[in-house]
Design a protein around this motif. Sequence first.
Motif, PDB file in Angstrom:
ATOM      1  N   GLN A  44      15.573 -62.950  28.694  1.00 19.46           N
ATOM      2  CA  GLN A  44      14.351 -62.142  28.747  1.00 19.46           C
ATOM      3  C   GLN A  44      13.311 -62.981  29.481  1.00 19.46           C
ATOM      4  N   LEU A  45      12.864 -62.482  30.627  1.00 16.34           N
ATOM      5  CA  LEU A  45      11.941 -63.260  31.450  1.00 16.34           C
ATOM      6  C   LEU A  45      10.496 -63.018  31.030  1.00 16.34           C
ATOM      7  N   PRO A  46       9.696 -64.080  30.935  1.00 10.61           N
ATOM      8  CA  PRO A  46       8.288 -63.930  30.575  1.00 10.61           C
ATOM      9  C   PRO A  46       7.491 -63.313  31.730  1.00 10.61           C
ATOM     10  N   PRO A  47       6.306 -62.765  31.452  1.00  7.77           N
ATOM     11  CA  PRO A  47       5.490 -62.152  32.511  1.00  7.77           C
ATOM     12  C   PRO A  47       5.072 -63.138  33.598  1.00  7.77           C
ATOM     13  N   SER A  48       4.864 -64.402  33.226  1.00  2.00           N
ATOM     14  CA  SER A  48       4.451 -65.407  34.207  1.00  2.00           C
ATOM     15  C   SER A  48       5.621 -65.773  35.116  1.00  2.00           C
ATOM     16  N   PRO A  49       5.511 -65.549  36.441  1.00  2.83           N
ATOM     17  CA  PRO A  49       6.588 -65.930  37.353  1.00  2.83           C
ATOM     18  C   PRO A  49       6.914 -67.421  37.298  1.00  2.83           C
ATOM     19  N   LEU A  50       5.884 -68.248  37.139  1.00  5.01           N
ATOM     20  CA  LEU A  50       6.103 -69.696  37.053  1.00  5.01           C
ATOM     21  C   LEU A  50       6.933 -70.034  35.815  1.00  5.01           C
ATOM     22  N   GLU A  51       6.584 -69.423  34.689  1.00  2.68           N
ATOM     23  CA  GLU A  51       7.339 -69.644  33.452  1.00  2.68           C
ATOM     24  C   GLU A  51       8.746 -69.057  33.565  1.00  2.68           C
ATOM     25  N   ALA A  52       8.861 -67.913  34.236  1.00  2.21           N
ATOM     26  CA  ALA A  52      10.180 -67.290  34.415  1.00  2.21           C
ATOM     27  C   ALA A  52      11.103 -68.222  35.206  1.00  2.21           C
ATOM     28  N   MET A  53      10.592 -68.778  36.318  1.00  7.46           N
ATOM     29  CA  MET A  53      11.418 -69.672  37.133  1.00  7.46           C
ATOM     30  C   MET A  53      11.737 -70.969  36.393  1.00  7.46           C
ATOM     31  N   ALA A  54      10.811 -71.439  35.567  1.00  9.03           N
ATOM     32  CA  ALA A  54      11.068 -72.648  34.769  1.00  9.03           C
ATOM     33  C   ALA A  54      12.168 -72.370  33.745  1.00  9.03           C
ATOM     34  N   LEU A  55      12.111 -71.200  33.114  1.00  8.54           N
ATOM     35  CA  LEU A  55      13.135 -70.803  32.148  1.00  8.54           C
ATOM     36  C   LEU A  55      14.501 -70.704  32.832  1.00  8.54           C
ATOM     37  N   ILE A  56      14.525 -70.050  33.992  1.00  5.22           N
ATOM     38  CA  ILE A  56      15.770 -69.892  34.749  1.00  5.22           C
ATOM     39  C   ILE A  56      16.314 -71.261  35.157  1.00  5.22           C
ATOM     40  N   GLY A  57      15.433 -72.126  35.662  1.00  2.00           N
ATOM     41  CA  GLY A  57      15.855 -73.456  36.095  1.00  2.00           C
ATOM     42  C   GLY A  57      16.462 -74.255  34.965  1.00  2.00           C
ATOM     43  N   GLY A  58      15.867 -74.176  33.784  1.00  2.00           N
ATOM     44  CA  GLY A  58      16.403 -74.887  32.626  1.00  2.00           C
ATOM     45  C   GLY A  58      17.750 -74.336  32.199  1.00  2.00           C
ATOM     46  N   LEU A  59      17.880 -73.018  32.297  1.00  2.00           N
ATOM     47  CA  LEU A  59      19.114 -72.344  31.884  1.00  2.00           C
ATOM     48  C   LEU A  59      20.309 -72.745  32.752  1.00  2.00           C
TER      49      LEU A  59
END
Length: 196
Positions: free
Chosen positions: A40-55
Motif C-alpha cells: 500500500q503506497l503512501p500519498p507522498s511520492p517520496l515516501e512511496a519510493m522510499a518504501l519501494i526501495g526498502g522493499l
Amino acid sequence: MELTHLLYLHGFRSSPASAKARRMAAWAATRPGLAFACPQLPPSPLEAMALIGGLVAGWPATGAAVIGSSLGGFYATALAEQPAHRAWRVAVLNPAVDPARDLARHIGEQTAWHDPALKFDFTERHVAELAALAPPTRLTAPSRYYALIAKGDELLDWREMLARYAGCDGEVIEGSDHGLSDFEDHLAGLVRHLLA
C-alpha cells in the motif's frame, strides 16, 4: 528468463485491493517460488519510493520484474531506470507520464478508491516530489518494457503514453478504460513479456 521476484505498484487513490493487483497476486500464486509484493503506497511520492526501495533492496539484479498501473507506472519506470534495476523486466498499464502536471489539479482531501472511509491530503509538496522523481525522458532499454495502453482511457491521453513508451513491447487497445476492466483479455501478452 526465470522470474523470481515480482512487484506490483498501484495507482493514485488505489490499493492492493484493485482488480489488477488481485489478478496479478493470483497469477503469482500459481508460480512456485515466485516472491510477490504489492505494498500500500503512501500519498507522498517520496515516501512511496522510499518504501519501494526498502522493499526491493535485497532483490536480485536479474530475475525480477515490476508492474505499475497509472501513477504506479510512473513509479515503476522511475525504479526500473535506477542503475541497480536496469536488467529488470517492466510492465506499465495506462501509465502516468507527467503526474506532477496531471495531479496538480487534485490538491486537497482525497478518498481512497477501494475504501471511501479512508481519506488523505494530497498537497503541493507531493506535486513537487513527483516533479523531482521524474525519470529520464529516454528509457535506457525500451525492450525491457511492456506498455498496455487503452485508447479509451478517460483520465490519461493514450497518445502521450504511446510516445513516452515508443519502441517498447506491448499493446494499444481500441476502447477499454483507465482501469482496464478487460485486463484479463490482455494478461497473456503481459505475462509472455515478463517471462521472456
